[in-house]
Write an enzyme that holds these catalytic residues in place. Structure first.
Site, PDB file in Angstrom:
ATOM      1  N   TYR A  88     -13.428  -5.780  -0.840  1.00 12.72           N
ATOM      2  CA  TYR A  88     -14.563  -5.305  -1.631  1.00 12.72           C
ATOM      3  C   TYR A  88     -15.518  -6.457  -1.950  1.00 12.72           C
ATOM      4  O   TYR A  88     -16.602  -6.525  -1.378  1.00 12.72           O
ATOM      5  CB  TYR A  88     -14.109  -4.594  -2.912  1.00 12.72           C
ATOM      6  CG  TYR A  88     -15.270  -3.982  -3.673  1.00 12.72           C
ATOM      7  CD1 TYR A  88     -15.957  -2.894  -3.145  1.00 12.72           C
ATOM      8  CD2 TYR A  88     -15.690  -4.500  -4.892  1.00 12.72           C
ATOM      9  CE1 TYR A  88     -17.043  -2.340  -3.811  1.00 12.72           C
ATOM     10  CE2 TYR A  88     -16.759  -3.952  -5.572  1.00 12.72           C
ATOM     11  CZ  TYR A  88     -17.440  -2.874  -5.030  1.00 12.72           C
ATOM     12  OH  TYR A  88     -18.508  -2.340  -5.687  1.00 12.72           O
ATOM     13  N   TYR A 140      -1.671 -10.712   5.539  1.00 14.11           N
ATOM     14  CA  TYR A 140      -1.842  -9.310   5.941  1.00 14.11           C
ATOM     15  C   TYR A 140      -3.279  -9.101   6.404  1.00 14.11           C
ATOM     16  O   TYR A 140      -4.218  -9.245   5.622  1.00 14.11           O
ATOM     17  CB  TYR A 140      -1.517  -8.421   4.744  1.00 14.11           C
ATOM     18  CG  TYR A 140      -1.547  -6.935   4.959  1.00 14.11           C
ATOM     19  CD1 TYR A 140      -1.577  -6.356   6.225  1.00 14.11           C
ATOM     20  CD2 TYR A 140      -1.523  -6.078   3.853  1.00 14.11           C
ATOM     21  CE1 TYR A 140      -1.592  -4.978   6.386  1.00 14.11           C
ATOM     22  CE2 TYR A 140      -1.532  -4.704   4.002  1.00 14.11           C
ATOM     23  CZ  TYR A 140      -1.571  -4.158   5.272  1.00 14.11           C
ATOM     24  OH  TYR A 140      -1.583  -2.790   5.428  1.00 14.11           O
ATOM     25  N   ARG A 143      -8.935  -1.533   5.838  1.00 15.19           N
ATOM     26  CA  ARG A 143      -8.827  -1.396   4.384  1.00 15.19           C
ATOM     27  C   ARG A 143      -9.660  -2.444   3.647  1.00 15.19           C
ATOM     28  O   ARG A 143     -10.207  -2.161   2.582  1.00 15.19           O
ATOM     29  CB  ARG A 143      -7.362  -1.500   3.939  1.00 15.19           C
ATOM     30  CG  ARG A 143      -6.540  -0.276   4.303  1.00 15.19           C
ATOM     31  CD  ARG A 143      -5.156  -0.331   3.678  1.00 15.19           C
ATOM     32  NE  ARG A 143      -4.349   0.833   4.024  1.00 15.19           N
ATOM     33  CZ  ARG A 143      -4.347   1.976   3.358  1.00 15.19           C
ATOM     34  NH1 ARG A 143      -5.121   2.119   2.291  1.00 15.19           N
ATOM     35  NH2 ARG A 143      -3.576   2.980   3.738  1.00 15.19           N
ATOM     36  N   LYS A 165       1.043 -10.081   9.279  1.00 13.33           N
ATOM     37  CA  LYS A 165       1.151  -8.650   9.547  1.00 13.33           C
ATOM     38  C   LYS A 165      -0.184  -8.248  10.145  1.00 13.33           C
ATOM     39  O   LYS A 165      -1.203  -8.219   9.450  1.00 13.33           O
ATOM     40  CB  LYS A 165       1.439  -7.862   8.276  1.00 13.33           C
ATOM     41  CG  LYS A 165       1.493  -6.347   8.501  1.00 13.33           C
ATOM     42  CD  LYS A 165       1.681  -5.572   7.216  1.00 13.33           C
ATOM     43  CE  LYS A 165       1.657  -4.065   7.492  1.00 13.33           C
ATOM     44  NZ  LYS A 165       1.751  -3.265   6.239  1.00 13.33           N
ATOM     45  N   THR A 189       0.834  -1.203   0.000  1.00 11.34           N
ATOM     46  CA  THR A 189       0.000   0.000   0.000  1.00 11.34           C
ATOM     47  C   THR A 189       0.865   1.248   0.000  1.00 11.34           C
ATOM     48  O   THR A 189       0.610   2.197  -0.748  1.00 11.34           O
ATOM     49  CB  THR A 189      -0.920   0.007   1.227  1.00 11.34           C
ATOM     50  OG1 THR A 189      -1.640  -1.216   1.287  1.00 11.34           O
ATOM     51  CG2 THR A 189      -1.894   1.168   1.166  1.00 11.34           C
ATOM     52  N   ILE A 214       6.343  -4.238  10.240  1.00 13.94           N
ATOM     53  CA  ILE A 214       6.374  -3.848   8.831  1.00 13.94           C
ATOM     54  C   ILE A 214       5.962  -2.387   8.814  1.00 13.94           C
ATOM     55  O   ILE A 214       4.801  -2.058   9.048  1.00 13.94           O
ATOM     56  CB  ILE A 214       5.454  -4.737   7.986  1.00 13.94           C
ATOM     57  CG1 ILE A 214       5.954  -6.189   8.024  1.00 13.94           C
ATOM     58  CG2 ILE A 214       5.388  -4.231   6.547  1.00 13.94           C
ATOM     59  CD1 ILE A 214       5.085  -7.181   7.289  1.00 13.94           C
TER      60      ILE A 214
END
Length: 369
Positions: free
Chosen positions: A176, A200, A205, A228, A113, A267
């Site tokens: 989404y 992740y 998000r 993460k 990102t 990270i």
């Protein structure tokens, strides 16, 4: 091909055949347009060689890679610099990666990102992974952000990433078009079959949390590295108690995660700017420094990432002030606030001789790239 026998988590998962030579022709023209002449020749030859030899990668090599990655504490989600035309600025990128290495960073996320992988074509994305491997792969771990909300796309990108030599993949859960929990397990199991993987989890998000029991089930896979985790240190502590490796995805919590909650490391976005300080904080406790850096870290996330870190690096003269839309630089007021915070740590910003607020007209905003 990086193959593994199905474990208890992945029985019945199938995957498409690998066609690694398709990757070379697709990104050579991108690389050739950016790289130095000597680097270009070496990279193309090395990349073709990596693609052709992929099928011979041994289980021993995979396990060696896993062992190194499991000791890695500071990984930078590295920023991608641009030229005025919106194309990659590989000279600025190389200088940035070298400063990361010189200041204790052990690994980088390419095209995450922060690196704006979401604004790259897959050709650009795989080229940048290949370039990073060929130029810096002997000095740090290269982790490609090859995840997608399409399992087919994630598999294809991950195959290409491993074909050009990345050490591990970062895989996000489908966003989404969210799926069921069974779908999460099947998706992650499929990409885990490709090679060493960090999952992740960032619900802010994706709109969907990866629950504990899903992580627990996936963690028995032989290519599992860890997660993460962006939902906080209580969860990281819970995973650490079960022997599940976690890197914090929250810079402001990373020091305490590492030293008080069993976290492996971080990270980080902030380590783009102050890599040496973050390296020190991951090596040993320094609550005073952690507290001192909280205002800077808060400012770096005052708008959705990577808006502020892009602005900061331009203000420090580390990259050209070029933004690919939809990202825009911080407002003048926010830049003035940030300049004061950056000035306080300027001695720890490698490559920065001066912090400038910059004028609005100094920034180049690119909509077609």
């Amino acid at each position: 091909m990086l193959r593994n026998k199905p474990c208890c988590c992945t029985q019945g998962i199938t995957r498409p055949s690998l066609h690694p030579l398709r990757a070379a022709a697709r990104f050579r023209h991108i690389y050739a347009a950016n790289a130095r002449p000597v680097t270009r020749c070496t990279a193309v030859v090395n990349t073709a060689s990596a693609l052709e030899k992929l099928a011979s990668v041994s289980e021993t090599q995979v396990q060696q890679s896993l062992q190194v990655l499991r000791k890695t504490r500071l990984i930078t989600a590295v920023k991608t610099p641009y030229r005025e035309d919106g194309k990659f600025d590989l000279r600025a990128y190389d200088a940035h990666i070298q400063r990361q290495i010189d200041n204790g960073v052990e690994g980088v996320i390419v095209g995450g990102t922060t690196g704006e992988g979401q604004l790259m074509s897959w050709d650009e994305h795989i080229m940048l992974i290949a370039h990073t491997v060929n130029t810096f792969g002997r000095h740090l771990q290269v982790i490609g952000n090859t995840g997608s909300n399409s399992t087919r796309e994630a598999l294809h990108a991950t195959e290409q990433g491993f074909a050009v030599g990345m050490d591990a993949a970062l895989q996000i859960n489908p966003y989404y078009g969210k799926t069921s929990l069974d779908g999460l397990i099947a998706h992650f199991s499929a990409v885990l079959n490709e090679g060493p993987t960090i999952v992740y989890n960032v619900p802010s998000r994706t709109g969907q949390d990866v629950p504990d029991h899903v992580v627990q089930r996936l963690s028995c896979h032989s290519n599992w590295l860890g997660v993460k985790e962006c939902t906080g240190n209580n969860r990281i502590q819970n995973y650490a108690d079960q022997g599940i490796m976690c890197w914090s995805g929250n810079d402001d919590e990373a020091h305490d995660s590492r030293h008080d909650h069993g976290g492996q490391g971080v990270i980080s976005v902030t380590s783009n700017v102050i890599p040496g300080l973050f390296s020190t904080m991951m090596e040993r406790p320094d609550p005073e420094m952690n507290q001192r850096l909280q205002p800077l870290m808060a400012w770096l996330f005052c708008e959705p990432n990577p808006v502020a870190v892009n602005t900061a690096m331009a203000m420090c003269g580390l990259v050209k002030p070029v933004f690919r839309l939809p990202y825009m630089p911080l407002s003048r007021d926010k830049r003035e606030e940030g300049a004061k915070l950056l000035q306080e740590v300027i001695d720890f910003i490698p490559g920065c001789d001066e912090v400038r607020v910059l004028k609005d007209e100094d920034f180049v905003i690119v909509s077609k790239y």
